[in-house]
Design a protein around this motif. Structure first.
Motif, PDB file in Angstrom:
ATOM      1  N   ASP A  46       0.749  -0.939   0.006  1.00  0.00           N
ATOM      2  CA  ASP A  46       0.107   0.106   0.140  1.00  0.00           C
ATOM      3  C   ASP A  46       0.909   1.205   0.160  1.00  0.00           C
ATOM      4  O   ASP A  46       1.990   1.195   0.249  1.00  0.00           O
ATOM      5  N   ASP A  47       0.315   2.384  -0.241  1.00  0.00           N
ATOM      6  CA  ASP A  47       1.002   3.709  -0.433  1.00  0.00           C
ATOM      7  C   ASP A  47       1.634   4.261   0.845  1.00  0.00           C
ATOM      8  O   ASP A  47       2.743   4.655   0.571  1.00  0.00           O
ATOM      9  N   VAL A  48       0.908   4.025   2.078  1.00  0.00           N
ATOM     10  CA  VAL A  48       1.601   4.561   3.195  1.00  0.00           C
ATOM     11  C   VAL A  48       2.763   3.830   3.583  1.00  0.00           C
ATOM     12  O   VAL A  48       3.730   4.207   3.996  1.00  0.00           O
ATOM     13  N   SER A  49       2.788   2.062   3.509  1.00  0.00           N
ATOM     14  CA  SER A  49       3.693   1.444   3.746  1.00  0.00           C
ATOM     15  C   SER A  49       5.024   1.709   2.891  1.00  0.00           C
ATOM     16  O   SER A  49       6.193   1.876   3.076  1.00  0.00           O
ATOM     17  N   ALA A  50       4.737   2.085   1.713  1.00  0.00           N
ATOM     18  CA  ALA A  50       5.725   2.313   0.540  1.00  0.00           C
ATOM     19  C   ALA A  50       6.543   3.456   0.898  1.00  0.00           C
ATOM     20  O   ALA A  50       7.702   3.623   0.647  1.00  0.00           O
ATOM     21  N   GLY A 137       5.409  -0.834  14.906  1.00  0.00           N
ATOM     22  CA  GLY A 137       5.236   0.358  15.242  1.00  0.00           C
ATOM     23  C   GLY A 137       3.982   0.855  14.444  1.00  0.00           C
ATOM     24  O   GLY A 137       3.639   2.155  14.706  1.00  0.00           O
ATOM     25  N   GLY A 138       3.271  -0.128  13.861  1.00  0.00           N
ATOM     26  CA  GLY A 138       2.240   0.212  12.976  1.00  0.00           C
ATOM     27  C   GLY A 138       2.520   1.299  11.790  1.00  0.00           C
ATOM     28  O   GLY A 138       1.681   1.767  11.218  1.00  0.00           O
ATOM     29  N   SER A 310       1.965  10.836  15.055  1.00  0.00           N
ATOM     30  CA  SER A 310       1.315  10.355  13.778  1.00  0.00           C
ATOM     31  C   SER A 310       2.153   9.311  13.125  1.00  0.00           C
ATOM     32  O   SER A 310       3.279   9.150  13.671  1.00  0.00           O
ATOM     33  N   VAL A 311       2.057   8.802  12.110  1.00  0.00           N
ATOM     34  CA  VAL A 311       2.852   7.870  11.314  1.00  0.00           C
ATOM     35  C   VAL A 311       4.017   8.584  10.823  1.00  0.00           C
ATOM     36  O   VAL A 311       5.212   7.899  11.105  1.00  0.00           O
ATOM     37  N   GLU A 312       3.855   9.680  10.350  1.00  0.00           N
ATOM     38  CA  GLU A 312       5.256  10.339  10.120  1.00  0.00           C
ATOM     39  C   GLU A 312       6.107  10.987  11.198  1.00  0.00           C
ATOM     40  O   GLU A 312       7.305  10.473  11.182  1.00  0.00           O
ATOM     41  N   ASP A 313       5.485  11.164  12.378  1.00  0.00           N
ATOM     42  CA  ASP A 313       6.270  11.270  13.637  1.00  0.00           C
ATOM     43  C   ASP A 313       6.948  10.313  14.082  1.00  0.00           C
ATOM     44  O   ASP A 313       8.173  10.165  14.274  1.00  0.00           O
TER      45      ASP A 313
END
Length: 445
Positions: A46-50, A137-138, A310-313
């Motif tokens: 998926d895009d987030v994981s990539a 870590g999700g 957030s995921v980015e953090d």
């Protein structure tokens, strides 16, 4: 000459162990993180994981390439310098500088290729472990499968070989000029590169004030600025060390007597060689200090705002701690390799000093004082580079001038750097001094 290089590696493999270790670890780290590129490009991701995997591979892969070059360069420089008499003998028997360069570069390529191939297995294991950490870590979906493909393999081998060739060429160029009796140059290229790094680092640090407190790119500019300043100070370390010794000459001689006198004389004469020790010290201190404090300030700011990460953090935090881990491992290896090789090579010098009247204790104190001066110099320069990145970030992110984390992080960094320097230098010198003075001078001659 390439045949001679292979023969040299087979006959005396011990002299190449430090370079082999640096190449192996560098290639393993590069393969570990670039395998995330292969994983991100696989089907069904998926895009987030990539995006998470690609960001981690790009950021840490860049650090890895830089550290690989410095690590290999430091070990090869010591190796080539120790072979000055051998290179002079080859020159006197008719070997041209080009032939000697091909021989040394051939040795470096051979050792680097072996190290890179040995790193394939650890690179695969490291990539799997890193992917599992992101999943826990999700930050990456559980269904993403690990992939180790051409990007990881070719980048690991290619970057390691390129770093080895470049470092070998630079090291042997100076050695062949010295063997030919050419006049010594004052390192114009090195000084120009150092000044460029300092200017670019200062500009990157100052650009922090152009960002908003919640801008996602806020952490990047002061961190990169501190790194560039660390590189610049590391390249300028011979000049800075000489300037420092001018002021320390009197106090050192007053405090330690003959040992202080020996320390000042030897360090002035060996300032260029000691740069190989100062470089990892400055890089480790500057990069670790800036990264850890900036991340701590960011985490506390998010916590104070009442928001969740957030995921980015989480990605940034993971990357920062991973980068610091790489820096610690590489810097310590570079430092220990350089100190061990440089100190053990001084067996003849120690023997001559003892035959001239110095006691083993005075020689050992001299080495200890040298290590202390190097440690303080490296810590000072690295701390200045780190603070240059920390203060602008803290000011923009929290409206405070100083971070609220105290000295605990910095003291831990100081402890690691001091322990690595003093234990290696004094321990190696103690072992070297076990050889009788006459025997040490005769064997090294």
């Amino acid at each position: 000459m390439f045949t001679l290089a292979l023969r040299s590696v087979r006959q005396r493999p011990g002299r190449f162990i430090a370079t082999l270790l640096s190449a192996f670890l560098g290639a393993a780290i590069i393969m570990t993180f670039n395998s995330l590129h292969d994983t991100a490009g696989a089907r069904g991701v998926d895009d987030v994981s990539a995006d998470t995997l690609t960001t981690a591979a790009s950021v840490v892969g860049g650090y890895g390439a830089l550290l690989v070059f410095f690590a290999i360069a430091s070990t090869l420089t010591v190796n080539v310098r120790q072979r000055g008499e051998e290179i002079s003998l080859l020159r006197s028997t008719g070997a041209t500088p080009a032939q000697i360069k091909r021989m040394v570069v051939g040795e470096a390529v051979t050792v680097a290729l072996v190290g890179a191939l040995l790193a394939v297995g650890p690179g695969m294991l490291g990539g799997r472990a890193l992917l599992s950490m992101f999943k826990d870590g999700g930050q990456v979906a559980d269904g993403v499968d690990f992939s180790f493909g051409p990007i990881a393999l070719m980048s690991g081998i290619g970057i390691t070989l390129l770093a080895s060739v470049g470092a070998a060429f630079l090291a042997v160029r100076r050695a062949t000029r010295a063997a030919a009796g050419a006049p010594r140059r004052r390192g114009r290229v090195r000084n120009s590169a150092a000044c460029a790094a300092v200017v670019a680092g200062a500009a990157s640090v100052l650009s922090t004030f152009a960002f908003d407190a919640k801008d996602p790119a806020l952490m990047a500019t002061p961190a990169y600025g501190a790194i560039l300043l660390s590189v610049g100070f590391a390249l300028l370390s011979p000049r800075l060390l000489r300037a420092l010794l001018v002021g320390l000459a009197g106090p050192l001689e007053a405090l330690t007597g003959p040992s202080g006198y020996l320390t000042v004389r030897t360090m002035r004469r060996r300032a260029d060689q000691l740069a190989g020790v100062l470089m990892p010290l400055v890089l480790f201190t500057g990069m670790a200090t800036a990264t850890l404090y900036i991340q701590a300030v960011e985490s506390d700011a998010i916590k104070a705002s009442g928001l969740t990460k957030s995921v980015e953090d989480k990605n940034l935090e993971t990357l920062n701690f991973t980068v610091v881990g790489i820096i610690v491992v590489f810097s310590c290896i570079m430092l220990i390799n350089s100190l061990y090789a440089a100190t053990s090579y001084r067996s003849r010098e120690f023997g001559q000093q003892r035959l001239a009247g110095a006691t083993p204790r005075q020689v050992l104190v001299m080495v200890g004082v040298e290590g202390l001066v190097l440690t303080l110099t490296g810590l000072f320069l690295g701390t200045v580079a780190g603070i240059a990145g920390i203060l602008p970030f803290t000011s923009v992110r929290t409206d405070a001038l100083l971070p609220g984390q105290g000295l605990g992080i910095w003291l831990a960094i100081v402890g690691v750097a001091t322990a690595a320097t003093m234990i290696t230098s004094v321990g190696t010198a103690r072992r070297t001094l076990r050889t009788p003075a006459v025997e040490a001078v005769t064997l090294a001659a």
